[in-house]
Design a protein around this motif. Sequence first.
Motif, short mmCIF file in Angstrom:
data_model
loop_
_atom_site.label_atom_id
_atom_site.label_comp_id
_atom_site.label_asym_id
_atom_site.label_seq_id
_atom_site.Cartn_x
_atom_site.Cartn_y
_atom_site.Cartn_z
N LYS A 84 6.56 34.09 -5.30
CA LYS A 84 7.55 34.41 -4.69
C LYS A 84 8.94 33.97 -4.60
CE LYS A 84 7.63 38.22 -0.73
NZ LYS A 84 6.93 37.85 0.94
N LEU A 87 10.35 33.58 -8.56
CA LEU A 87 10.62 35.46 -8.98
C LEU A 87 12.31 35.73 -8.37
CD1 LEU A 87 6.80 36.53 -9.92
CD2 LEU A 87 8.77 35.33 -11.27
N ASN A 142 -0.05 32.21 -14.08
CA ASN A 142 0.82 32.99 -12.52
C ASN A 142 2.09 33.75 -12.62
OD1 ASN A 142 -0.69 34.73 -10.55
ND2 ASN A 142 -1.54 32.78 -10.15
N LEU A 143 3.14 32.77 -13.06
CA LEU A 143 4.50 33.35 -13.55
C LEU A 143 4.83 33.41 -15.30
CD1 LEU A 143 6.86 29.93 -11.90
CD2 LEU A 143 6.72 32.43 -10.90
N HIS A 146 3.90 37.52 -14.60
CA HIS A 146 4.50 37.87 -14.28
C HIS A 146 5.76 38.04 -15.06
CE1 HIS A 146 3.96 39.00 -10.16
NE2 HIS A 146 3.15 37.66 -9.35
#
Length: 203
Positions: A84, A87, A142-143, A146
């Motif tokens: 979080k 990002l 995960n990055l 996204h």
Amino acid sequence: MTRVEQVNQKRRGRRAAGEDTRAALIAAAREVFTEKGFDGATVRAIAARAGVDAAMVNHWFGGKEGLFAQAVLQVPIDPAEIIKRLLDGPVDQLGERIIRTFLTIWDATGGGAFAAMVRSVTSNDKVASALRELFVNTIFRNLTGHLGVDRADLRATLCATQMIGLGMVRYVVHFEPLASADVEALVNAIGPNLQRYLTGDLD
């Protein structure tokens, strides 16, 4: 005070003492594993550092591997919170934010648990698996997910190699001048390379 209340009070007292012992072992284990790695650390040395009987390691953790899992493989900050934080900002500055975030976390403890993981990774498959799970799967996949970029798995792995290598040089083998370099200097030097891994042309 009734007999039941007296018994409950004693139980609460024993539980608190046990929790203190467990916390002391975890704190001591982090120090010893960081200094010696998994193979070099002994249950006796950890217990001595904690000021408790070595039998308490088996009692609370089932042995050295269980203690290692609790003391070292725990991430010092929630991975979801890391993602979080990373990002939160312009995509073209993501590489810089990654370097800044991890170095800030690691510098606070001199590498801490990460250094212990790296020292142990060549001799313990569980540590290697944990390191891969944390950096490749939990954080960088995960990055890249996204971001919606192509070749996401390759990009995630490249990012992981950059960060693990950086951590090893800064906290384990202490190559100068990188080991003592200012965080922002490393952000400026390494951030663009990490950014290319994330969003640039890999060809």
